[in-house]
Design an enzyme around this catalytic site. Structure first.
Site, PDB file in Angstrom:
ATOM      1  N   ASP A 290       0.871  -1.189   0.000  1.00  0.00           N
ATOM      2  CA  ASP A 290       0.000   0.000   0.000  1.00  0.00           C
ATOM      3  C   ASP A 290       0.899   1.228   0.000  1.00  0.00           C
ATOM      4  O   ASP A 290       2.014   1.204   0.540  1.00  0.00           O
ATOM      5  CB  ASP A 290      -0.890  -0.008   1.254  1.00  0.00           C
ATOM      6  CG  ASP A 290      -2.113   0.879   1.092  1.00  0.00           C
ATOM      7  OD1 ASP A 290      -3.224   0.341   0.962  1.00  0.00           O
ATOM      8  OD2 ASP A 290      -1.950   2.120   1.097  1.00  0.00           O
TER       9      ASP A 290
ATOM     10  N   LYS B  36       0.144   3.178   7.423  1.00  0.00           N
ATOM     11  CA  LYS B  36      -0.625   1.926   7.492  1.00  0.00           C
ATOM     12  C   LYS B  36       0.319   0.719   7.433  1.00  0.00           C
ATOM     13  O   LYS B  36       0.187  -0.234   8.200  1.00  0.00           O
ATOM     14  CB  LYS B  36      -1.615   1.875   6.317  1.00  0.00           C
ATOM     15  CG  LYS B  36      -2.535   0.677   6.368  1.00  0.00           C
ATOM     16  CD  LYS B  36      -3.362   0.546   5.109  1.00  0.00           C
ATOM     17  CE  LYS B  36      -4.705   1.211   5.229  1.00  0.00           C
ATOM     18  NZ  LYS B  36      -5.559   1.003   4.050  1.00  0.00           N
TER      19      LYS B  36
ATOM     20  N   ASN C 299     -25.011  -5.540  -6.344  1.00  0.00           N
ATOM     21  CA  ASN C 299     -25.119  -4.442  -5.385  1.00  0.00           C
ATOM     22  C   ASN C 299     -26.354  -3.586  -5.652  1.00  0.00           C
ATOM     23  O   ASN C 299     -27.036  -3.152  -4.738  1.00  0.00           O
ATOM     24  CB  ASN C 299     -23.877  -3.547  -5.450  1.00  0.00           C
ATOM     25  CG  ASN C 299     -22.798  -4.046  -4.517  1.00  0.00           C
ATOM     26  OD1 ASN C 299     -23.000  -5.007  -3.792  1.00  0.00           O
ATOM     27  ND2 ASN C 299     -21.656  -3.404  -4.529  1.00  0.00           N
TER      28      ASN C 299
ATOM     29  N   PHE D 209     -32.005  -7.879   3.198  1.00  0.00           N
ATOM     30  CA  PHE D 209     -31.998  -6.503   2.662  1.00  0.00           C
ATOM     31  C   PHE D 209     -33.395  -5.938   2.490  1.00  0.00           C
ATOM     32  O   PHE D 209     -33.719  -5.249   1.538  1.00  0.00           O
ATOM     33  CB  PHE D 209     -31.167  -6.427   1.367  1.00  0.00           C
ATOM     34  CG  PHE D 209     -29.712  -6.466   1.702  1.00  0.00           C
ATOM     35  CD1 PHE D 209     -29.112  -7.652   2.067  1.00  0.00           C
ATOM     36  CD2 PHE D 209     -28.962  -5.309   1.747  1.00  0.00           C
ATOM     37  CE1 PHE D 209     -27.793  -7.701   2.469  1.00  0.00           C
ATOM     38  CE2 PHE D 209     -27.634  -5.346   2.144  1.00  0.00           C
ATOM     39  CZ  PHE D 209     -27.057  -6.544   2.504  1.00  0.00           C
TER      40      PHE D 209
ATOM     41  N   LYS E 266     -34.897  -4.452   5.332  1.00  0.00           N
ATOM     42  CA  LYS E 266     -35.124  -3.715   6.571  1.00  0.00           C
ATOM     43  C   LYS E 266     -35.314  -2.248   6.209  1.00  0.00           C
ATOM     44  O   LYS E 266     -34.420  -1.611   5.657  1.00  0.00           O
ATOM     45  CB  LYS E 266     -33.892  -3.912   7.471  1.00  0.00           C
ATOM     46  CG  LYS E 266     -34.020  -3.328   8.838  1.00  0.00           C
ATOM     47  CD  LYS E 266     -34.604  -4.333   9.804  1.00  0.00           C
ATOM     48  CE  LYS E 266     -34.802  -3.707  11.175  1.00  0.00           C
ATOM     49  NZ  LYS E 266     -35.936  -4.228  11.871  1.00  0.00           N
TER      50      LYS E 266
ATOM     51  N   CYS F 191     -20.040   1.244  -0.878  1.00  0.00           N
ATOM     52  CA  CYS F 191     -20.392   0.515  -2.108  1.00  0.00           C
ATOM     53  C   CYS F 191     -21.710   0.943  -2.730  1.00  0.00           C
ATOM     54  O   CYS F 191     -21.730   1.404  -3.875  1.00  0.00           O
ATOM     55  CB  CYS F 191     -20.434  -0.982  -1.827  1.00  0.00           C
ATOM     56  SG  CYS F 191     -18.815  -1.656  -1.482  1.00  0.00           S
TER      57      CYS F 191
ATOM     58  N   LYS G 288     -22.085   4.495  -4.314  1.00  0.00           N
ATOM     59  CA  LYS G 288     -21.137   4.671  -5.425  1.00  0.00           C
ATOM     60  C   LYS G 288     -21.520   3.769  -6.610  1.00  0.00           C
ATOM     61  O   LYS G 288     -21.547   4.222  -7.754  1.00  0.00           O
ATOM     62  CB  LYS G 288     -19.731   4.325  -4.908  1.00  0.00           C
ATOM     63  CG  LYS G 288     -18.646   4.205  -5.938  1.00  0.00           C
ATOM     64  CD  LYS G 288     -17.295   4.047  -5.286  1.00  0.00           C
ATOM     65  CE  LYS G 288     -16.989   2.661  -4.798  1.00  0.00           C
ATOM     66  NZ  LYS G 288     -16.573   1.677  -5.781  1.00  0.00           N
TER      67      LYS G 288
ATOM     68  N   ARG H   3     -18.407   6.679   5.410  1.00  0.00           N
ATOM     69  CA  ARG H   3     -18.617   7.064   4.013  1.00  0.00           C
ATOM     70  C   ARG H   3     -20.107   6.988   3.644  1.00  0.00           C
ATOM     71  O   ARG H   3     -20.752   5.980   3.874  1.00  0.00           O
ATOM     72  CB  ARG H   3     -17.774   6.182   3.087  1.00  0.00           C
ATOM     73  CG  ARG H   3     -16.301   6.595   3.121  1.00  0.00           C
ATOM     74  CD  ARG H   3     -15.444   5.676   2.302  1.00  0.00           C
ATOM     75  NE  ARG H   3     -15.235   4.399   2.953  1.00  0.00           N
ATOM     76  CZ  ARG H   3     -14.537   3.389   2.418  1.00  0.00           C
ATOM     77  NH1 ARG H   3     -14.012   3.520   1.221  1.00  0.00           N
ATOM     78  NH2 ARG H   3     -14.380   2.270   3.089  1.00  0.00           N
TER      79      ARG H   3
END
Ligand code: UDX
Length: 434
Positions: free
Chosen positions: A30, A35, A207, A248, A250, A259, A262, A327
């Site tokens: 990275d 990090k 997604n 999914f 709720k 995710c 975006k 995010r």
């Protein structure tokens, strides 16, 4: 196998640590020097359940470096797991992605398999293969393997995913991935070979379908409020049909995270660009953008349009419970709208406050607290914005002790309305107790 993982975010780091447990020698690379320094000290960096333990266990097979050359040379397999953030027009930004390919081309010393885990627009894998061919005399076998892990269960998802999809172009070999992933076959994980385009689209379509389910149930929740139905009962009833499924479903203040927001925009952008606009996607995005605003408007109406000077605690700043990731957190539009109505906001989170502050202007009417019970002390209303464990387990007596006249707006439907009968309790798509 000798592997390099480029980009040590959620996908890359969890990938590296899990693969090291299956006799692979993994180097994690990275750009972020601090990090890497922490990883070298044996610190897992991300607060993912099981990650620290696995890092300790697999450390013999793991090396971390901030030198691209050291990371890439002599390796047989490279994983590309860098971020592909959102451009202002909704398209995916591939600057980090191409920088990673450039490094592979520059530092590879032998033919390599390049496995793409970053979420990239459909067609990118083929372009990546062409780019590597142009940049290096070595042979590269480029494979698209979209990632489906969820934060908070990333290790579990990586160890035993629901499926793996491998996009392999004609003429490319499957030999390396078959050897690399022999452990998935032993665990009976379904492995599907497709074209690179199908693999890329399957990621976005998955997604977006989950996001669509959330927006659909949120839209139904709006209707449930008008007709006196309870959306949780509706969702349970619907979900018992395996053709629909209960996951999914709720209702709440909408999806956030790195995710769904975006990826919905990226696919919407692509569909428009290809002149096949997706109406369901546009609706998914619109419903999700409205959802937190409508929720705050209900609070505003409850206070007869006068939130000025009212003190309101917002509990949970991360985009979902038990993460520090802020995010696209729905807590942002919730707090911004409350402030725009003149409220005094106390924002609570156990550990995401510093991250949260980076994306919102300082405001004299906005204060922060990492102490749950004291954040609620003396406020006129509490807004629940995520499902963190300590928020989920609050009892009616906690609200009664903290407020003169408890008013709770639960944006995640965390409690049974009956259990909250003693206080004024509002949630999403369910009858209020008042
Ligand atoms: C998601 C996908 O689940 C994963 O497969 C993909 O690889 C990345 O995106 P993640 O962003 O970690 O994972 O979170 P997830 O648990 O899926 O939740 C996303 C958002 O939707 C959260 O804000 C969550 O609160 C919200 N959500 C989820 C709902 O509002 N209702 C639901 O029923 C489920």
């Amino acid at each position: 196998m000798e592997i390099v993982v480029i980009g040590l975010g959620y996908v890359g780091l969890v990938n590296a640590v899990v693969l090291a447990g299956y006799h692979h020698k993994v180097t994690g690379y990275d750009l972020n020097v601090s990090k890497i320094a922490r990883l070298k000290q044996g610190e897992a960096v991300l607060s993912e359940p099981g990650l620290q333990e696995l890092l300790n266990k697999n450390k013999e097979n793991l090396i971390f470096t901030d030198s691209a050359e050291t990371a890439i040379k002599d390796k047989e397999v490279a994983f590309v797991a860098v971020d592909t953030p959102e451009n202002p027009d909704g398209s995916a930004n591939l600057v980090h992605f191409y920088a990673a390919l450039h490094q592979i081309a520059k530092f590879a010393t032998r033919p390599m398999s390049v496995i793409i885990r970053s979420t990239v627009p459909v067609g990118t894998n083929r372009l990546a293969a062409a780019y590597l061919k142009e940049e290096s005399p070595l042979a590269f076998n480029v494979i698209s393997q979209p990632e489906f892990l969820s934060q908070g269960r990333a290790v579990k998802d990586m160890k035993k995913p629901y499926r793996i999809i491998l996009g392999v172009a004609e003429g490319e070999t499957k030999k390396t991935v078959k050897a690399l992933y022999a452990f998935y076959t032993k665990k009976h994980v379904p492995v599907l070979y497709t074209s690179p385009e199908s693999a890329e689209l399957a990621k976005y379509a998955s997604n977006n379908f989950l996001a669509l389910k959330i927006s659909y149930i949120n839209e139904m929740a709006r209707l449930a409020e008008k007709v006196g139905a309870d959306i949780d009962e509706v969702a349970t009833g619907m979900g018992l049909d395996p053709r629909i499924g209960k996951a999914f479903f709720k209702a709440g203040i909408g999806y956030g995270g790195s995710c769904f927001p975006k990826d919905t925009k990226a696919l919407n952008w692509l569909a428009d660009k290809k002149h096949t606009p997706s109406e369901t996607l546009k609706a998914t995005i619109k419903v999700n953008q409205e959802q937190p605003k409508l929720f705050v408007d209900k609070i505003n109406q409850r206070f007869h349009g006068v939130l000025t000077g009212k003190k309101i605690a917002v509990l949970g700043l991360a985009f979902k419970g038990n993460t520090t990731d802020v995010r696209n957190s729905p807590a942002y539009p919730i707090i911004e709208r409350l402030l725009s109505y003149g409220a005094e906001v106390v924002a609570y989170d156990k550990s995401a406050i510093e991250e949260f502050k980076k994306n919102i202007d300082a405001n004299e009417h906005l204060t922060y607290s990492n102490q749950l019970l004291s954040a609620m002390k003396g406020v006129q209303a509490v807004v629940i914005a995520n499902d963190a464990k300590e928020i989920k387990t609050l009892k009616p007596s906690d609200f009664i002790d903290a407020m003169d006249k408890p008013i709770v707006y639960d944006g995640r439907n965390l409690y049974k309305p009956l259990a909250m009968a003693k206080i004024e309790y509002h949630s999403v798509g369910r009858p209020s107790s008042r």
